[in-house]
Design a protein around this motif. Structure first.
Motif, mmCIF file in Angstrom:
data_model
loop_
_atom_site.group_PDB
_atom_site.id
_atom_site.type_symbol
_atom_site.label_atom_id
_atom_site.label_comp_id
_atom_site.label_asym_id
_atom_site.label_seq_id
_atom_site.Cartn_x
_atom_site.Cartn_y
_atom_site.Cartn_z
ATOM 1 N N LEU A 96 1.153 4.181 12.450
ATOM 2 C CA LEU A 96 1.733 3.527 11.203
ATOM 3 C C LEU A 96 0.856 4.146 10.022
ATOM 4 O O LEU A 96 -0.374 4.553 10.252
ATOM 5 N N PHE A 97 1.366 3.922 8.883
ATOM 6 C CA PHE A 97 0.528 4.396 7.658
ATOM 7 C C PHE A 97 0.695 3.190 6.665
ATOM 8 O O PHE A 97 1.402 2.214 6.539
ATOM 9 N N ASN A 98 -0.405 3.591 5.684
ATOM 10 C CA ASN A 98 -0.435 2.500 4.450
ATOM 11 C C ASN A 98 0.838 2.471 3.612
ATOM 12 O O ASN A 98 1.480 3.473 3.540
ATOM 13 N N THR A 99 1.393 1.228 3.293
ATOM 14 C CA THR A 99 2.532 1.109 2.500
ATOM 15 C C THR A 99 2.285 0.585 1.094
ATOM 16 O O THR A 99 3.171 0.032 0.489
ATOM 17 N N THR A 100 0.991 0.086 0.764
ATOM 18 C CA THR A 100 0.825 -0.696 -0.393
ATOM 19 C C THR A 100 -0.667 -0.360 -0.574
ATOM 20 O O THR A 100 -1.574 -0.145 0.101
ATOM 21 N N ASP A 101 -1.053 -0.471 -1.990
ATOM 22 C CA ASP A 101 -2.173 -0.416 -2.566
ATOM 23 C C ASP A 101 -2.745 -1.596 -3.425
ATOM 24 O O ASP A 101 -3.622 -1.586 -4.230
ATOM 25 N N TYR A 102 -1.762 -2.885 -3.088
ATOM 26 C CA TYR A 102 -2.228 -3.948 -3.685
ATOM 27 C C TYR A 102 -3.615 -4.487 -3.519
ATOM 28 O O TYR A 102 -4.062 -4.317 -2.369
ATOM 29 N N THR A 103 -4.219 -5.197 -4.481
ATOM 30 C CA THR A 103 -5.587 -5.728 -4.619
ATOM 31 C C THR A 103 -5.365 -6.867 -5.438
ATOM 32 O O THR A 103 -4.792 -7.061 -6.408
ATOM 33 N N SER A 104 -6.066 -8.011 -5.120
ATOM 34 C CA SER A 104 -6.235 -9.337 -6.055
ATOM 35 C C SER A 104 -7.239 -8.915 -7.280
ATOM 36 O O SER A 104 -7.089 -9.375 -8.301
ATOM 37 N N VAL A 105 -8.054 -8.086 -6.949
ATOM 38 C CA VAL A 105 -9.182 -7.917 -7.933
ATOM 39 C C VAL A 105 -9.006 -6.267 -8.181
ATOM 40 O O VAL A 105 -9.361 -5.504 -7.257
ATOM 41 N N PRO A 106 -8.636 -5.796 -9.478
ATOM 42 C CA PRO A 106 -8.595 -4.408 -9.685
ATOM 43 C C PRO A 106 -9.823 -3.531 -9.216
ATOM 44 O O PRO A 106 -10.951 -4.092 -9.641
ATOM 45 N N LYS A 107 -9.816 -2.693 -8.659
ATOM 46 C CA LYS A 107 -10.807 -1.798 -7.941
ATOM 47 C C LYS A 107 -10.223 -0.184 -8.201
ATOM 48 O O LYS A 107 -9.225 0.002 -8.000
ATOM 49 N N GLU A 108 -11.374 0.543 -8.694
ATOM 50 C CA GLU A 108 -10.935 1.922 -9.187
ATOM 51 C C GLU A 108 -10.950 2.761 -7.731
ATOM 52 O O GLU A 108 -10.238 3.624 -7.589
ATOM 53 N N LYS A 109 -11.744 2.369 -6.687
ATOM 54 C CA LYS A 109 -11.652 3.179 -5.144
ATOM 55 C C LYS A 109 -10.217 2.858 -4.694
ATOM 56 O O LYS A 109 -9.523 1.836 -4.881
ATOM 57 N N ALA A 110 -9.886 3.912 -4.080
ATOM 58 C CA ALA A 110 -8.691 3.800 -3.056
ATOM 59 C C ALA A 110 -8.763 3.307 -1.622
ATOM 60 O O ALA A 110 -10.061 3.446 -1.078
ATOM 61 N N TYR A 111 -7.814 2.667 -1.229
ATOM 62 C CA TYR A 111 -7.896 2.205 0.172
ATOM 63 C C TYR A 111 -7.874 3.545 0.985
ATOM 64 O O TYR A 111 -7.593 4.907 0.893
ATOM 65 N N THR A 112 -8.793 3.460 2.250
ATOM 66 C CA THR A 112 -8.769 4.600 3.013
ATOM 67 C C THR A 112 -7.514 4.584 3.914
ATOM 68 O O THR A 112 -6.658 3.707 3.617
ATOM 69 N N PRO A 142 -10.280 9.103 7.553
ATOM 70 C CA PRO A 142 -9.875 8.284 6.373
ATOM 71 C C PRO A 142 -9.401 8.572 5.117
ATOM 72 O O PRO A 142 -8.907 7.656 4.323
ATOM 73 N N ASN A 143 -9.575 9.931 4.828
ATOM 74 C CA ASN A 143 -8.872 10.403 3.341
ATOM 75 C C ASN A 143 -7.827 10.973 3.695
ATOM 76 O O ASN A 143 -7.161 11.757 2.690
ATOM 77 N N ASP A 144 -7.093 11.043 4.861
ATOM 78 C CA ASP A 144 -5.605 11.748 5.167
ATOM 79 C C ASP A 144 -4.705 10.792 5.340
ATOM 80 O O ASP A 144 -4.810 10.224 6.542
ATOM 81 N N TYR A 145 -3.819 10.814 4.296
ATOM 82 C CA TYR A 145 -2.987 9.920 4.413
ATOM 83 C C TYR A 145 -1.620 10.208 5.173
ATOM 84 O O TYR A 145 -0.544 9.535 4.978
ATOM 85 N N VAL A 146 -1.385 11.390 5.558
ATOM 86 C CA VAL A 146 -0.150 11.988 6.161
ATOM 87 C C VAL A 146 -0.345 12.360 7.557
ATOM 88 O O VAL A 146 0.629 12.176 8.227
ATOM 89 N N THR A 147 -1.676 12.467 8.238
ATOM 90 C CA THR A 147 -1.553 13.053 9.583
ATOM 91 C C THR A 147 -1.685 11.665 10.702
ATOM 92 O O THR A 147 -2.388 10.794 10.259
#
Length: 830
Positions: free
Chosen positions: A583-599, A606-611
């Motif tokens: 499975l892959f991430n389908t959302t980048d929602y967060t309650s508190v805005p953060k500059e960092k991205a989800y792993t 952790p930084n490969d979103y397609v493999t």
């Protein structure tokens, strides 16, 4: 008029079946409770109830000599000639006049200290006199509540039949039970008990949990177990914990001098008693104890105080001091609700023996005689050594009537009809249906099951709904029950509905054999032990953008069967077909805005979103688990068998797993693993917990990451368990996952206050010190180690739910430090 007639019948039932009976008061007419009454030179005795009333059964008419013993009052010997029964003998006791003239001569030493030293020196000899005995045993347990609200946190408080007898202020008896049994006992803890009669107020089954099993409080031992190990006033090291004051001496009915000694704690926070101990001169045996324990000294903050009284009777023929009565009373409270408990025990008709035959004590320690719960009031009024009070009799009468009413078909149908009404909001909020007569229930969780709402980066916000059906018609008699349940989980971000179903059947309550058939589709953590909960992941993800939970999709069908095999062995087998998909991430929602991205959802990249973490595949798994305990005992009850673990020995778990019939041969493997769990008691120095695990893979070189051995890490810095014996608190969740051989060790010592109680200022916290060591060894990899030190039992007032630990870790030259904030309440909420 009807009320007065009922009261008259009740009063007659109390008084008509006594043999020798009466009331014991002080000189002012105040009733005295827990007075010890016995026939002279026998172990036939009883004690008074809260109103000072007593009943003593005798075997023959004629002349009898009774002894009335009560701490702080002169012991009275009364000779009577019983020509008919019941025979009334009321007594007024006079306060004891203590003498100090004979014990203040020696000014070099506290006279109480001299007595205590002799009692310590003689305790082995005195203990051995009562090391083997048979006796008749009576117990009565009473629990009262005061100011119980009708609702707590918005939820209605349901006390069953007990709640029906509480008054308008929420005050009254909530538990009342009695047993009569015959016991054989050998120190320190061998017991064989046959319960001849059992009675529980408001319960037609009447199988009480009151037994002699947990009533052996032996002050000749160095410690007594009250959650913590409390130091005996005559322990070998007693002078490290107590000061003593000689209150005086008096003569008992046999002209033996009794020393009354006040027991004073040296330090308030220590696990100690306070009160009085009475020591017989010359023999230095215990005559009686009247000691208090404060709740915080037991690390039981809800308990305000506990009082333990013991009285011993002397037989001039065999010259043995045998415990005749014991009374344990406590007061507790939380959130404005008060509880009071009183447990009375009477030992009669002792037979002291030098030794028992070899096969006297087996694995069965408690059993019930046939029809033990069917004894009528005539039997109880004749055999009961401590008479009931009016309140207790009323409780039995009311609750038994209420139980009969509440279990009638007419009443149950009327209650079900009211509760089963389908409301307009039921499709959204849920619905519950119950047929109490047929013992069936059906539940629907509703479309708005807000309690199940959680968040992860694969599904986004997701919630559950479902149906369940349960039937338990033969559960009470045979232990049989069956349930069928379904769960529907919908993810809003991945827009997918997943469903599971489960059939469960328990066959009996003797070996607790059970069968489960299940299947469906769900998202699963790679670590089957789920080290991060959905609640914690929701908080860490939506507020801190730390998506630690990694998931894959599993479609499955399986069957599980398990049962006890003998008293020490549990065996479970499982066969399950699985199809796995990454499975892959389908959302980048967060309650508190953060500059960092989800792993990414790939734990290894952790930084490969397609493999994908693995290719889609399927296999079948067979798993066999065996759990072995040593020296287990058990209680045989008509409504089930209760296993009692022997804490002297560890628990051993053996597991064999075989993955086969895969679409690709590389996914097939075997794994053999084992576990040893042990809790070692160190007396008043605390407990040492040990958890050792080891395992190895066979042909596991190219298996799926879902089948790796994953270790319980923690990156949230929040602890949720009582003990950290199955977790590495600074280890990333998947940094050391392996398909090779491994060994992990967890050791944690809780000092139970042994060290903390002696440190000024810090002892005010009433906390416990935890020292831990955790190690992970994996083939072809540097080992990982953690050292921890922390404080447990922290909180405010009676709420002790916090823990704070400092952790130092080391692996491959990299050292890390961190703190873990323990919130044990989360373990109950998850």
């Amino acid at each position: 008029m009807k009320k007065y007639y009922s009261f008259l019948l009740l009063f007659i039932s109390i008084t008509n079946f006594a043999q020798i009976k009466g009331t014991i008061t002080d000189e002012k007419g105040n009733p005295l409770s827990n007075v010890n009454i016995r026939e002279e030179n026998t172990y036939n005795g009883t004690s008074t109830n809260e109103l000072g009333n007593y009943e003593l059964n005798i075997k023959t008419l004629g002349k009898h000599t009774l002894v009335f013993q009560y701490l702080g009052f002169k012991t009275q010997r009364v000779s009577i000639d019983v020509d008919k029964l019941p025979y009334v003998q009321n007594i007024k006791l006079v306060e004891e006049s203590l003498s100090l003239s004979e014990v203040v001569i020696n000014t070099k030493d506290n006279p109480a200290n001299a007595v205590i030293r002799k009692a310590i020196a003689s305790k082995k000899e005195n203990s051995e006199q009562t090391a083997h005995f048979q006796a008749d045993f009576y117990s009565k347990g009473l629990l009262k509540v005061k100011d119980l609200p009708k609702k707590i946190l918005g939820q209605k408080v349901d006390m069953g039949s007990s709640g029906s007898t509480l008054d308008s202020t929420g005050t009254g008896i909530i538990y009342l039970s009695e047993t009569v049994s015959k016991i054989s006992f050998e120190k320190p803890n061998k017991l064989k008990e046959t319960i001849l009669a059992s009675k529980v107020s408001g319960d037609s089954k009447g199988f009480s949990y009151n037994t002699a099993l947990s009533t052996t409080y032996d002050f000749y031992e160095n410690t007594l177990n009250f959650n913590s190990q409390i130091i005996s006033p005559i322990a070998d090291n007693a002078f490290n914990y107590y000061k003593y004051k000689m209150e005086g001496t008096f003569q008992d009915e046999n002209n033996q001098m009794i020393n009354k000694i006040k027991v004073i704690a040296k330090r308030d926070a220590e696990p100690v008693f306070e009160g009085y101990i009475y020591i017989v001169d010359d023999s230095w045996a215990i005559y009686a104890v009247d000691l208090d324990i404060k709740g915080y000294r037991m690390h039981q903050e809800m308990i305000e105080s506990m009082n333990l009284k013991q009285n011993f009777s002397y037989n001039t023929i065999n010259k043995v001091w045998g415990k005749s009565t014991q009374n344990l009373a406590f007061s507790a409270g939380i959130f404005g609700i008060k509880f009071n408990g009183n447990f009375s025990y009477v030992y009669t008709n002792y037979n002291f023996v030098s030794a028992f035959p070899k096969k006297t004590f087996g694995n069965e320690i408690v059993s019930f005689a046939e029809n033990a719960n069917k004894k009528d009031s005539v039997f109880w009024n004749k055999i009961r050594p401590v008479p009931l009070t009016i309140e207790e009799n009323t409780d039995y009468t009311k609750k038994d009537s209420i139980y009969t009413l509440h279990n009638s078909k007419k009443y149950l149908d009327s209650i079900d009809k009211k509760a089963n009404k389908f409301k307009f909001s039921s499709p959204i909020m849920g619905y519950h249906w119950k047929n109490s007569t047929k013992k069936q229930s059906f539940s629907y969780d509703g479309l708005a099951n807000i309690a199940s709402l959680t968040f992860n980066t694969v599904q986004g916000w997701n919630l559950d709904s479902g149906f369940s059906f349960r039937t338990w018609k033969n559960e009470e008699e045979k232990g049989k029950s069956t349930s069928i349940s379904t769960k529907f989980n919908y993810g809003f971000s991945d827009d997918r509905l997943r469903a599971t179903a489960n059939y469960y059947h328990r066959f009996n309550h003797q070996n607790y054999a059970s069968l489960s058939i299940y299947g469906g589709s769900e998202v699963k953590q790679f670590n089957t032990e789920e080290p991060i909960s959905m609640f914690m992941n929701t908080i860490s993800t939506t507020f801190f953008k730390s998506n630690y939970m990694k998931l894959y999709n599993k479609e499955f069908a399986g069957i599980t069967y398990g049962q006890d095999v003998g008293n020490n062995f549990y065996l479970k087998g499982n066969l399950e077909y699985q199809q796995r998909k990454s499975l892959f991430n389908t959302t980048d929602y967060t309650s508190v805005p953060k500059e960092k991205a989800y792993t990414s959802n790939n734990p290894l990249l952790p930084n490969d979103y397609v493999t994908p973490i693995f290719d889609t595949h399927h296999l079948t798994k067979m798993n066999v688990m065996a759990r072995l305990n040593f020296g287990n005992k058990y209680i045989s009850r008509p409504d089930g068998k209760l296993n009692i673990r022997n804490d002297k020995y560890p628990t051993i778990i053996l597991n064999y797993e075989n993955a086969f019939a895969s679409n690709e041969k590389k996914y097939e493997f075997q794994q053999i693993s084992s576990q040893i769990k042990y809790e070692l008691s160190l007396g008043n120095k605390g407990n040492l917990g040990v958890n050792l695990k080891a395992g190895t893979f066979i042909h596991g070189e190219n298996i799926s990451f879902a089948d790796y051995k994953h270790f319980n890490g923690n990156q949230t810095h929040i602890g949720t368990s009582d003990r950290y014996l199955n977790i590495f608190n600074l280890l990333p969740y998947y940094s050391n996952s392996t398909n090779k051989s491994y060994f992990e060790a967890h050791l944690e010592h809780n000092d139970k206050g042994y060290i903390m109680n002696k440190i000024p200022l810090l002892n005010k916290l009433n906390s416990t010190l935890n020292l831990g060591f955790h190690s992970l060894v994996i083939a072809d990899r540097k080992s990982y180690s953690e050292f921890t030190v922390g404080l447990d039992n922290l909180g405010f007032g009676k709420i002790k739910i916090f823990r704070f630990d400092y952790v130092h870790s080391y692996q491959n030259g990299i050292q890390k430090d961190g703190v873990i904030f323990g919130l044990k309440i989360l373990n109950a909420l998850e």
